[in-house]
Write an enzyme that holds these catalytic residues in place. Structure first.
Site, PDB file in Angstrom:
ATOM      1  N   VAL A  11       0.822  -1.207   0.000  1.00 33.13           N
ATOM      2  CA  VAL A  11       0.000   0.000   0.000  1.00 33.13           C
ATOM      3  C   VAL A  11       0.859   1.262   0.000  1.00 33.13           C
ATOM      4  O   VAL A  11       0.662   2.181  -0.799  1.00 33.13           O
ATOM      5  CB  VAL A  11      -0.954  -0.022   1.234  1.00 33.13           C
ATOM      6  CG1 VAL A  11      -1.605   1.327   1.456  1.00 33.13           C
ATOM      7  CG2 VAL A  11      -2.019  -1.090   1.039  1.00 33.13           C
ATOM      8  N   ASP A  29      10.340   3.369   6.532  1.00 33.49           N
ATOM      9  CA  ASP A  29       9.980   1.995   6.906  1.00 33.49           C
ATOM     10  C   ASP A  29      10.952   1.543   7.996  1.00 33.49           C
ATOM     11  O   ASP A  29      12.140   1.886   7.945  1.00 33.49           O
ATOM     12  CB  ASP A  29      10.081   1.062   5.685  1.00 33.49           C
ATOM     13  CG  ASP A  29       9.254  -0.204   5.869  1.00 33.49           C
ATOM     14  OD1 ASP A  29       8.223  -0.357   5.182  1.00 33.49           O
ATOM     15  OD2 ASP A  29       9.627  -1.026   6.733  1.00 33.49           O
ATOM     16  N   THR A  79      -1.887  -4.752   9.461  1.00 37.01           N
ATOM     17  CA  THR A  79      -2.858  -5.017  10.537  1.00 37.01           C
ATOM     18  C   THR A  79      -3.260  -6.497  10.475  1.00 37.01           C
ATOM     19  O   THR A  79      -4.360  -6.826  10.011  1.00 37.01           O
ATOM     20  CB  THR A  79      -4.107  -4.106  10.401  1.00 37.01           C
ATOM     21  OG1 THR A  79      -4.525  -4.094   9.024  1.00 37.01           O
ATOM     22  CG2 THR A  79      -3.837  -2.694  10.843  1.00 37.01           C
ATOM     23  N   THR A 117      -6.189  -1.035   7.332  1.00 37.20           N
ATOM     24  CA  THR A 117      -7.553  -1.493   7.625  1.00 37.20           C
ATOM     25  C   THR A 117      -7.669  -1.811   9.113  1.00 37.20           C
ATOM     26  O   THR A 117      -6.845  -2.555   9.661  1.00 37.20           O
ATOM     27  CB  THR A 117      -7.862  -2.776   6.817  1.00 37.20           C
ATOM     28  OG1 THR A 117      -7.523  -2.527   5.459  1.00 37.20           O
ATOM     29  CG2 THR A 117      -9.322  -3.154   6.925  1.00 37.20           C
ATOM     30  N   CYS A 256      -6.003  -9.657   3.879  1.00 35.50           N
ATOM     31  CA  CYS A 256      -7.135  -8.720   3.952  1.00 35.50           C
ATOM     32  C   CYS A 256      -8.440  -9.469   4.174  1.00 35.50           C
ATOM     33  O   CYS A 256      -8.966  -9.475   5.287  1.00 35.50           O
ATOM     34  CB  CYS A 256      -7.219  -7.901   2.673  1.00 35.50           C
ATOM     35  SG  CYS A 256      -5.862  -6.745   2.514  1.00 35.50           S
ATOM     36  N   ARG A 328       2.035 -14.167   1.256  1.00 37.70           N
ATOM     37  CA  ARG A 328       1.621 -14.205   2.663  1.00 37.70           C
ATOM     38  C   ARG A 328       0.256 -14.892   2.816  1.00 37.70           C
ATOM     39  O   ARG A 328      -0.663 -14.616   2.079  1.00 37.70           O
ATOM     40  CB  ARG A 328       1.557 -12.788   3.238  1.00 37.70           C
ATOM     41  CG  ARG A 328       2.933 -12.163   3.380  1.00 37.70           C
ATOM     42  CD  ARG A 328       2.849 -10.735   3.848  1.00 37.70           C
ATOM     43  NE  ARG A 328       2.219  -9.885   2.862  1.00 37.70           N
ATOM     44  CZ  ARG A 328       1.910  -8.615   3.095  1.00 37.70           C
ATOM     45  NH1 ARG A 328       2.153  -8.081   4.256  1.00 37.70           N
ATOM     46  NH2 ARG A 328       1.345  -7.887   2.150  1.00 37.70           N
TER      47      ARG A 328
HETATM   48  N1  LIG Z   1      -1.935  -5.210   0.191  1.00 40.60           N
HETATM   49  C1  LIG Z   1      -3.185  -4.931  -0.142  1.00 40.60           C
HETATM   50  O1  LIG Z   1      -3.679  -5.384  -1.158  1.00 40.60           O
HETATM   51  C2  LIG Z   1      -4.024  -4.022   0.710  1.00 40.60           C
HETATM   52  C3  LIG Z   1      -5.141  -3.415   0.133  1.00 40.60           C
HETATM   53  C4  LIG Z   1      -5.916  -2.566   0.895  1.00 40.60           C
HETATM   54  C5  LIG Z   1      -5.596  -2.357   2.237  1.00 40.60           C
HETATM   55  N2  LIG Z   1      -4.514  -2.979   2.790  1.00 40.60           N
HETATM   56  C6  LIG Z   1      -4.213  -2.691   4.191  1.00 40.60           C
HETATM   57  O2  LIG Z   1      -3.138  -1.762   4.209  1.00 40.60           O
HETATM   58  C7  LIG Z   1      -2.276  -2.009   5.327  1.00 40.60           C
HETATM   59  C8  LIG Z   1      -0.860  -2.266   4.844  1.00 40.60           C
HETATM   60  O3  LIG Z   1      -0.850  -3.413   4.040  1.00 40.60           O
HETATM   61  P1  LIG Z   1       0.376  -3.813   3.107  1.00 40.60           P
HETATM   62  O4  LIG Z   1      -0.088  -4.947   2.283  1.00 40.60           O
HETATM   63  O5  LIG Z   1       0.942  -2.625   2.460  1.00 40.60           O
HETATM   64  O6  LIG Z   1       1.410  -4.351   4.196  1.00 40.60           O
HETATM   65  P2  LIG Z   1       2.956  -4.715   3.929  1.00 40.60           P
HETATM   66  O7  LIG Z   1       3.290  -5.730   4.952  1.00 40.60           O
HETATM   67  O8  LIG Z   1       3.185  -4.995   2.496  1.00 40.60           O
HETATM   68  O9  LIG Z   1       3.721  -3.366   4.258  1.00 40.60           O
HETATM   69  C9  LIG Z   1       3.736  -2.779   5.504  1.00 40.60           C
HETATM   70  C10 LIG Z   1       5.095  -2.116   5.708  1.00 40.60           C
HETATM   71  O10 LIG Z   1       5.069  -1.442   6.963  1.00 40.60           O
HETATM   72  C11 LIG Z   1       6.334  -1.579   7.573  1.00 40.60           C
HETATM   73  N3  LIG Z   1       6.185  -1.291   8.998  1.00 40.60           N
HETATM   74  C12 LIG Z   1       5.706  -2.064   9.976  1.00 40.60           C
HETATM   75  N4  LIG Z   1       5.700  -1.404  11.128  1.00 40.60           N
HETATM   76  C13 LIG Z   1       6.186  -0.158  10.883  1.00 40.60           C
HETATM   77  C14 LIG Z   1       6.431   0.985  11.665  1.00 40.60           C
HETATM   78  N5  LIG Z   1       6.152   0.995  12.947  1.00 40.60           N
HETATM   79  N6  LIG Z   1       6.961   2.065  11.073  1.00 40.60           N
HETATM   80  C15 LIG Z   1       7.256   2.065   9.761  1.00 40.60           C
HETATM   81  N7  LIG Z   1       7.049   1.007   8.962  1.00 40.60           N
HETATM   82  C16 LIG Z   1       6.505  -0.081   9.518  1.00 40.60           C
HETATM   83  C17 LIG Z   1       6.755  -2.992   7.224  1.00 40.60           C
HETATM   84  O11 LIG Z   1       8.151  -3.143   7.324  1.00 40.60           O
HETATM   85  C18 LIG Z   1       6.246  -3.103   5.783  1.00 40.60           C
HETATM   86  O12 LIG Z   1       7.234  -2.709   4.848  1.00 40.60           O
HETATM   87  C19 LIG Z   1      -2.896  -3.168   6.069  1.00 40.60           C
HETATM   88  O13 LIG Z   1      -3.761  -2.685   7.050  1.00 40.60           O
HETATM   89  C20 LIG Z   1      -3.704  -3.868   4.993  1.00 40.60           C
HETATM   90  O14 LIG Z   1      -4.778  -4.608   5.529  1.00 40.60           O
HETATM   91  C21 LIG Z   1      -3.715  -3.781   2.046  1.00 40.60           C
END
Ligand SMILES: NC(=O)c1ccc[n+]([C@@H]2O[C@H](COP(=O)([O-])OP(=O)(O)OC[C@H]3O[C@@H](n4cnc5c(N)ncnc54)[C@H](O)[C@@H]3O)[C@@H](O)[C@H]2O)c1
Length: 422
Positions: A11, A29, A79, A117, A256, A328
């Site tokens: 995201v 990050d 999350t 989310t 998700c 994942r």
């Molecule tokens: N991937 C999807 O398709 C998607 C779509 C819509 C919503 N979401 C939601 O968006 C959110 C993020 O999802 P994602 O898929 O991008 O996750 P991801 O795991 O791909 O990325 C999250 C990033 O956050 C970093 N991180 C963790 N803790 C941190 C902190 N304290 N400070 C800075 N960086 C930190 C991690 O190292 C990682 O690089 C989640 O809540 C997910 O449910 C994801």
């Protein structure tokens, strides 16, 4: 306007790149490895090619000391749920603390936006108090908070940031203007929700609805398999009615759809409403689909007079969904684990899956390329990657032995080619 994107995953990264075109943006990050990779122009999510990355001028860091003096912080951290399915809010809490510390003493009246989310109420209950505590600033006086859920669909998809409606919400009206300006630079389609809780609820129910609808299709698919009719044929016929909704049966992995219902059920328990019969109703069925597939695989192997313990299986595709490199919570990797000790050999092949830490366990069984001289007792086409769609089905069938046990789970090819599909 200076913007900081926190959490550079599926995201955060595309958001960073989109905003970089118009604003002064820094990505943060906590993972040094990810920052090192990005600084070497490698996007592990596969969303932006290395070639494109080289052309973009972007700034990323893993140093908290570099997070001061931004006008806006957009938080995109994971999350997930714990093993007991309760929400794991540790990333949300940790990032709130980081932002709180970063805005301490700020006179810029910064806006913090959460994109992750969560359950409705989480921003107000968890994030805002932590930010207030560590920043010593007061909400709506010295800083503002917004919530804008992400709805992208990573992979080759027509639903991208620039053509998807972006819901925005804020703790206070004037800060909404800032958010509108930011998000309008990405998409023309902005929807302002009444408040933060409404925006949080809107996101989480999108995925709950999807989980339930897929579960219904999965249950129907199990019935139709038993009575020997083709699910796709039934759905095609039913879809001729004007108000029939199109969903497909399938494996629900990832982070998700299979996770978000637990965020809502956590809230319902918390507020003392234990009658949430529907929210988790799809989970059990969707979790059962692995077993359904394996049972049918074993049934057909035995029917052909083969010994399970001697059979060799090939699985094509193991990411959690099509055209996305994310592995994942992949249900296919779970199927692999379930099969591993029951059959002689299971090979895995996925042309786009990313080389993730999670794959170490499977390393010995992952094929770099397909060897068409090899013959398997059963071949399972598990993910509808464009790569496989473009492949000649005869080539896939040539990987099967004479029994031609080809499982086309998603019905990629004509039904005459496979012995099983959902
Ligand atoms: N991937 C999807 O398709 C998607 C779509 C819509 C919503 N979401 C939601 O968006 C959110 C993020 O999802 P994602 O898929 O991008 O996750 P991801 O795991 O791909 O990325 C999250 C990033 O956050 C970093 N991180 C963790 N803790 C941190 C902190 N304290 N400070 C800075 N960086 C930190 C991690 O190292 C990682 O690089 C989640 O809540 C997910 O449910 C994801």
């Amino acid at each position: 306007m200076k913007i900081c994107v926190i959490g550079l995953g599926y995201v955060g990264l595309p958001l960073l790149f989109s905003l970089t075109k118009k604003f002064n943006v820094t990505g943060f990050d906590i993972s040094k490895k990810k920052i090192d990779q990005l600084q070497n122009n490698a996007d592990y999510t596969g969303e932006v090619s290395n070639k494109k990355l080289k052309k973009i001028n972007f700034n990323v860091t893993n140093k908290k000391s570099e997070l001061k003096n931004f006008d806006v912080y957009i938080v995109c951290v994971p999350t997930p749920v714990f093993k007991n399915k309760n929400p794991n809010l540790n990333f949300i809490k940790q990032s709130s603390k980081i932002v709180g510390n970063a805005i301490k003493g700020s006179k810029l009246k910064p806006v913090i936006v959460l994109e992750s989310t969560v359950y409705p109420g989480c921003s107000e209950e968890i994030c805002i108090p932590i930010i207030e505590k560590y920043s010593n600033l007061k909400l709506n006086k010295e800083f503002y908070f917004g919530y804008s859920p992400e709805r992208i669909n990573p992979g080759i998809s027509k639903h991208k940031l620039n053509n998807t409606t972006k819901i925005i919400s804020s703790s206070e009206k004037t800060s909404l203007k800032k958010l509108k300006k930011i998000y309008r630079s990405i998409t023309k389609k902005i929807y302002v929700a009444q408040n933060i809780k409404t925006a949080e609820a809107a996101k989480v129910i999108e995925n709950i609805q999807r989980d339930l609808n897929i579960a219904l299709m999965n249950e129907l698919s199990m019935i139709f398999n038993r009575i020997d009719i083709n699910t796709k044929d039934v759905l095609k016929a039913a879809a001729t009615k004007w108000n029939f909704s199109n969903y497909e049966p399938g494996l629900v992995g990832g982070h998700c759809i299979g996770v978000d219902p637990y965020y809502m059920s956590y809230l319902t328990k918390k507020i003392g409403l234990n009658k949430n019969n529907m929210i988790l109703a799809g989970r059990k069925t969707n979790e059962y689909m692995n077993n359904f597939i394996i049972k049918n695989l074993f049934r057909l192997i035995r029917l052909k007079g083969m010994k399970l313990k001697k059979s060799k299986i090939l699985i094509l595709g193991y990411t959690f969904k099509e055209n996305c490199n994310d592995v994942r919570n992949s249900k296919i990797l779970e199927i692999f684990k379930q099969l591993k000790n029951k059959v002689d050999k299971v090979d895995l092949f996925d042309p786009i899956a990313r080389n993730d830490q999670e794959l170490i366990y499977f390393k010995k069984n992952i094929l770099r390329k397909l060897d068409y001289k090899k013959k398997y007792n059963a071949v399972i086409l598990a993910v509808k990657h464009d790569y496989f769609i473009k492949m000649n089905v005869k080539k896939i069938l040539s990987l099967c032995d004479n029994n031609k046990l080809f499982f086309d789970l998603k019905g990629v090819f004509d039904k005459s080619y496979s012995v099983f599909r959902l």
